[in-house]
Enzyme design. Structure first.
Site, short mmCIF file in Angstrom:
data_model
loop_
_atom_site.label_atom_id
_atom_site.label_comp_id
_atom_site.label_asym_id
_atom_site.label_seq_id
_atom_site.Cartn_x
_atom_site.Cartn_y
_atom_site.Cartn_z
N ASP A 1 5.73 -0.24 8.23
CA ASP A 1 5.06 0.92 7.64
C ASP A 1 3.57 0.83 7.96
O ASP A 1 2.81 0.14 7.28
CB ASP A 1 5.29 0.92 6.12
CG ASP A 1 5.01 2.27 5.50
OD1 ASP A 1 4.52 3.17 6.21
OD2 ASP A 1 5.30 2.44 4.29
N VAL A 2 3.18 1.53 9.03
CA VAL A 2 1.78 1.52 9.46
C VAL A 2 1.17 2.92 9.47
O VAL A 2 -0.04 3.07 9.46
CB VAL A 2 1.61 0.89 10.86
CG1 VAL A 2 1.80 -0.61 10.82
CG2 VAL A 2 2.58 1.50 11.86
N LYS A 3 2.02 3.94 9.56
CA LYS A 3 1.58 5.34 9.57
C LYS A 3 0.43 5.58 10.54
O LYS A 3 -0.56 6.25 10.21
CB LYS A 3 1.21 5.81 8.15
CG LYS A 3 2.39 5.80 7.18
CD LYS A 3 2.00 6.39 5.84
CE LYS A 3 3.18 6.39 4.87
NZ LYS A 3 3.53 5.02 4.41
N ARG A 4 0.57 5.05 11.74
CA ARG A 4 -0.46 5.25 12.74
C ARG A 4 -0.36 6.65 13.34
O ARG A 4 0.72 7.22 13.43
CB ARG A 4 -0.34 4.21 13.85
CG ARG A 4 -0.48 2.76 13.39
CD ARG A 4 -1.89 2.47 12.89
NE ARG A 4 -2.09 1.04 12.71
CZ ARG A 4 -2.33 0.44 11.55
NH1 ARG A 4 -2.37 1.16 10.44
NH2 ARG A 4 -2.52 -0.85 11.49
#
Length: 279
Positions: free
Chosen positions: A94-97
């Site tokens: 979960d990095v939501k880049r």
């Protein structure tokens, strides 16, 4: 080469429809009797791997809670990713880049190139610089059998101003994201590798999800207020593609590994019932 969608379908068939978020926030470390430092982080991660690595179909480490310790925290994250994958769990980081040009190229290489020490099975991504800007992530995931879960609808009140804004054709911005992701999954079997993130607490938003042909991550269940029975309201006819995600509901049972494992198994029962999965 096996696609992420194929691996996910098999993992869920074998282990059940459950994603466990691995979120070592300060309060949880304290609850577990661990120091809020790199040593506490490493001990937390080792326990999570031991308890959940051979139970959960998918685990979802939240990168920010590792990044806050700097390079040493990233080292723990690298080790945690490797150990979870060796235990047979799929790792969704979960990095939501989300960015443009060479920067999104670099993000893709960091997480979706098997040669990277941070390589995972799939990542979360933010599409609100334009879904097309994420093309390098989609391309690299496709080449290496990875997956990308794109944020579509979130439960935070600030999100509505962007996600529910309407375009000239009457669709919301979120619906255009949903529609563009669906195009990436056309013809994929048994399910595509490009998914969506749709909060379990968003309610009936009126958005069409049944054509996506990709997995839909549903965070917000358990301690964040979402109930398993809410999934039918949110996802409707797309319910079979939902991957419920729990974090504190499971992690609060720690630090005893057997208690963590039992919490995950009990949560899985709730997920099966909500999704109508009988095996």
């Amino acid at each position: 080469m096996e696609t992420f969608g194929q691996r996910l379908h098999r993992a869920v068939s074998v282990r059940g429809p459950l994603c466990v978020g691995v979120d070592p926030h300060p309060q949880l470390l304290t609850r577990w009797g661990l120091p809020d430092d790199v040593d506490g982080l490493a001990r937390f991660a080792a326990t999570a791997v031991d308890a959940l690595g051979d139970v959960a179909a998918v685990v979802k480490p939240q990168s920010a809670f590792f990044e806050r310790f700097g390079a040493a925290g990233i080292g723990v994250l690298e080790s945690t990713i490797r150990q979870f994958r060796e235990a047979g769990a799929l790792v969704l980081l979960d990095v939501k880049r989300g960015d443009i040009g060479s920067t999104v190229d670099a993000y893709a290489a960091a997480y979706l190139d098997p040669a990277s020490p941070l390589a995972v099975d799939a990542v979360t991504a933010n599409p609100y610089l334009g879904v097309g800007a994420l093309a390098p992530m989609f391309d690299l995931a496709g080449r290496h059998g990875g997956g990308v879960f794109v944020v579509a609808l979130t439960s935070n009140p600030e999100g509505r101003a962007v996600q529910h804004a309407r375009l000239s054709d009457g669709r919301t911005v979120a619906q255009t994201v949903i529609d563009e992701i669906s195009q990436l999954n056309v013809g994929a079997e048994p399910i595509g590798s490009f998914g969506l993130v749709v909060g379990a607490t968003v309610g009936d938003t009126g958005h069409e999800l049944s054509h996506v042909n990709g997995p839909m991550l549903a965070p917000g269940l358990g301690a964040q207020g979402g109930r398993p029975e809410d999934l039918r309201t949110v996802f409707g006819q797309a319910l079979s593609a939902v991957l419920p995600s729990y974090s504190r509901e499971v992690l609060n049972a720690g630090p005893d590994p057997s208690a963590l494992r039992a919490a995950a198994e009990q949560t899985l029962v709730k997920c099966r019932e909500a999704l109508g999965v009988l095996i």
